[in-house]
Enzyme design. Structure first.
Site, PDB file in Angstrom:
ATOM      1  N   CYS A   1      -4.423 -52.393 -14.820  1.00 35.85           N
ATOM      2  CA  CYS A   1      -5.303 -52.342 -13.655  1.00 35.85           C
ATOM      3  C   CYS A   1      -4.823 -53.282 -12.555  1.00 35.85           C
ATOM      4  O   CYS A   1      -3.960 -54.140 -12.753  1.00 35.85           O
ATOM      5  CB  CYS A   1      -6.725 -52.730 -14.055  1.00 35.85           C
ATOM      6  SG  CYS A   1      -7.551 -51.507 -15.086  1.00 35.85           S
TER       7      CYS A   1
ATOM      8  N   ASN B   1      -6.056 -56.216 -10.721  1.00 33.74           N
ATOM      9  CA  ASN B   1      -7.068 -57.281 -10.797  1.00 33.74           C
ATOM     10  C   ASN B   1      -7.179 -57.995  -9.458  1.00 33.74           C
ATOM     11  O   ASN B   1      -6.161 -58.374  -8.858  1.00 33.74           O
ATOM     12  CB  ASN B   1      -6.678 -58.314 -11.852  1.00 33.74           C
ATOM     13  CG  ASN B   1      -6.922 -57.860 -13.279  1.00 33.74           C
ATOM     14  OD1 ASN B   1      -6.729 -58.631 -14.211  1.00 33.74           O
ATOM     15  ND2 ASN B   1      -7.320 -56.615 -13.477  1.00 33.74           N
TER      16      ASN B   1
ATOM     17  N   HIS C   1     -10.378 -53.588  -9.890  1.00 31.82           N
ATOM     18  CA  HIS C   1     -11.662 -54.189 -10.287  1.00 31.82           C
ATOM     19  C   HIS C   1     -11.616 -55.702 -10.201  1.00 31.82           C
ATOM     20  O   HIS C   1     -10.536 -56.323 -10.191  1.00 31.82           O
ATOM     21  CB  HIS C   1     -12.066 -53.745 -11.700  1.00 31.82           C
ATOM     22  CG  HIS C   1     -11.192 -54.254 -12.800  1.00 31.82           C
ATOM     23  ND1 HIS C   1     -11.308 -55.509 -13.340  1.00 31.82           N
ATOM     24  CD2 HIS C   1     -10.177 -53.652 -13.478  1.00 31.82           C
ATOM     25  CE1 HIS C   1     -10.422 -55.671 -14.304  1.00 31.82           C
ATOM     26  NE2 HIS C   1      -9.714 -54.555 -14.405  1.00 31.82           N
TER      27      HIS C   1
ATOM     28  N   TYR D   1     -10.351 -54.174 -26.891  1.00 32.53           N
ATOM     29  CA  TYR D   1     -11.323 -55.117 -26.332  1.00 32.53           C
ATOM     30  C   TYR D   1     -12.518 -54.346 -25.799  1.00 32.53           C
ATOM     31  O   TYR D   1     -12.469 -53.136 -25.575  1.00 32.53           O
ATOM     32  CB  TYR D   1     -10.692 -55.953 -25.200  1.00 32.53           C
ATOM     33  CG  TYR D   1     -10.101 -55.127 -24.075  1.00 32.53           C
ATOM     34  CD1 TYR D   1     -10.875 -54.711 -22.998  1.00 32.53           C
ATOM     35  CD2 TYR D   1      -8.748 -54.764 -24.095  1.00 32.53           C
ATOM     36  CE1 TYR D   1     -10.342 -53.946 -21.980  1.00 32.53           C
ATOM     37  CE2 TYR D   1      -8.205 -54.005 -23.070  1.00 32.53           C
ATOM     38  CZ  TYR D   1      -9.003 -53.607 -22.026  1.00 32.53           C
ATOM     39  OH  TYR D   1      -8.466 -52.844 -21.013  1.00 32.53           O
TER      40      TYR D   1
ATOM     41  N   GLY E   1      -6.924 -44.630 -17.135  1.00 34.10           N
ATOM     42  CA  GLY E   1      -7.664 -45.877 -17.279  1.00 34.10           C
ATOM     43  C   GLY E   1      -7.266 -46.991 -16.345  1.00 34.10           C
ATOM     44  O   GLY E   1      -7.637 -48.149 -16.573  1.00 34.10           O
TER      45      GLY E   1
ATOM     46  N   HIS F   1      -4.006 -54.973 -18.258  1.00 34.12           N
ATOM     47  CA  HIS F   1      -3.575 -53.855 -19.102  1.00 34.12           C
ATOM     48  C   HIS F   1      -3.187 -52.642 -18.254  1.00 34.12           C
ATOM     49  O   HIS F   1      -3.164 -51.518 -18.747  1.00 34.12           O
ATOM     50  CB  HIS F   1      -4.686 -53.476 -20.080  1.00 34.12           C
ATOM     51  CG  HIS F   1      -4.897 -54.477 -21.170  1.00 34.12           C
ATOM     52  ND1 HIS F   1      -5.636 -55.618 -20.980  1.00 34.12           N
ATOM     53  CD2 HIS F   1      -4.436 -54.507 -22.456  1.00 34.12           C
ATOM     54  CE1 HIS F   1      -5.650 -56.316 -22.107  1.00 34.12           C
ATOM     55  NE2 HIS F   1      -4.926 -55.672 -23.015  1.00 34.12           N
TER      56      HIS F   1
END
Length: 419
Positions: free
Chosen positions: A356, A358, A338, A320, A334, A354
């Protein structure tokens, strides 16, 4: 505290590849960026008595490097052996052009360390004064020459900037390329100096391949601490024929205490400032196929706006490209904290990322405004354990496990400064 003084030429920044591109929702493997180092002189030492002075010594002592020595590394330290025992009281080191070199004695008295690398291909004269066990004054001199600049060097970097303020979990991170061989790590570690004000014990820990070393205290740094660091590696010889490339140094501050604790069971982030809970935030972590890492991580980088691009992923379902707001990197692989407005409807209830952490747009903006580089985030309860070296993982080990990674013995509770 006796902070290191500043002097010498600036060294340019260095970019090296960071470690471990693990699954994450961010932009994959990150290139590490380093602050340029500068030489860092320490406190002046007393001057030796001059010839003709009534206090000038009559007896001698053996100075190292020996008189007439050639091709000495520019990392050379000055030491002396007093017949019958005793203590060195002063060292004077002068270059061929008459300029005096500043330096300081190691706290254990084993040698005198120049405050900046010596110059290549230069003649120096050392005058050492000491006191024997009977109180007699002894003195010795030695003239030696440093080596020509070597062709084979290791690259190094220091993740610390002068005059910046960091979070309480900010480790001192030094990186080497190629890695330091295991048999050389003790000698290199002896040239990595850290002072803290107020004083706090600490220790170094080497990652398995010698590409990084972390320095931390048994607990997070005390708010308001000053970190004064000198990585004095210029000219340090290694067993593989390479030499250290530069000295690097930085003086930085530690700010207030700010911690983020994420529990996968509740899918909530608890935010504490100075030990008090200031906010509880719903989160969405990594889905089953791309779980978030459990462990204590550190905010390493902040970008108010960025793009996550994983179009080169070998797995089609993980490809993506998306605009991201308020991104804070916590692993090299990674993983970020965020804003994720697309998952706000399930935050606090379901994991869909994925890897992170969120949060909502509003909470992403708020967190971004509060955090500093070096603030800790601890994630617990996921199926993946944080991999050593995937980010600044100095705090992912207990203190007893951490000190096992030191190349030198660590006293119980931690070591103090070397100089």
């Amino acid at each position: 505290m006796g902070r290191f003084k500043r002097a010498g030429a600036k060294v340019g920044a260095l970019a090296l590849a960071a470690s471990l591109a693990l699954t994450g929702c961010g932009d994959g493997e990150k290139k590490a960026e380093f602050v340029g180092g500068s030489t860092t002189p320490s406190a002046d030492v007393p001057q030796a008595p001059q010839p003709g002075d009534p206090s000038a010594p009559a007896a001698g002592l053996a100075v190292s490097p020996a008189d007439g020595a050639k091709s000495r590394p520019v990392s050379t330290e000055i030491s002396a052996k007093i017949p019958g025992g005793g203590k060195v009281s002063s060292v004077t080191l002068t270059s061929a052009d008459g300029k005096q070199v500043e330096g300081t004695m190691r706290l254990d008295g084993s040698s005198w360390v120049p405050s900046a690398p010596l110059k290549y291909g230069t003649r120096y004269t050392a005058t050492v004064t000491g006191t024997g066990t009977g109180g007699e004054t002894r003195q010795g001199t030695s003239t030696f020459t440093t080596m020509a600049k070597p062709k084979s060097m290791i690259s190094s970097g220091l993740y610390l900037f002068d005059d910046r303020t960091y979070g309480v979990a900010m480790p001192v991170v030094v990186e080497f390329h190629p890695g330091i061989p295991k048999k050389d790590r003790a000698a290199v570690q002896k040239r990595m100096f850290v002072r803290t004000d107020p004083p706090q014990p600490g220790a170094w820990h080497w990652v398995y391949n010698g590409t990084q070393a972390y320095y931390r205290a048994p607990e997070y740094w005390k708010p308001g601490t000053t970190l004064d660091v000198r990585i004095a590696l210029a000219g340090v010889p290694l067993s593989n024929g390479r030499y250290g490339n530069v000295d690097r140094s930085a003086t930085a501050k530690i700010g207030r205490s700010f911690e983020m604790k994420v529990d996968n069971a509740t899918k909530r982030m608890t935010v504490l400032q100075d030990g008090q809970v200031v906010r509880t935030i719903p989160v969405s972590l990594g889905k089953k196929s791309t779980p978030s890492s459990s462990g204590t991580m550190v905010v390493m980088e902040k970008k108010e706006k960025t793009v996550f691009d994983t179009m080169d992923s070998p797995e089609p379902e993980n490809r993506y490209r998306i605009d991201i707001d308020f991104a804070q990197r916590i692993t090299w692989g990674g993983e970020y904290i965020h804003a994720a407005p697309w998952s706000e409807g399930v935050q606090g209830r379901q994991n869909v990322s994925h890897g992170c952490v969120n949060v909502s747009m509003a909470m992403g903006r708020w967190l971004f405004a509060q955090t500093k580089i070096g603030d800790p985030i601890t994630v617990s309860g996921t199926s993946r354990k944080l991999t050593a070296g995937n980010g600044w993982t100095a705090w992912s080990l207990s203190w007893s496990e951490f000190v096992k990674g030191s190349a030198l013995p660590v006293p119980e509770g931690g070591s103090g400064p070397l100089i």
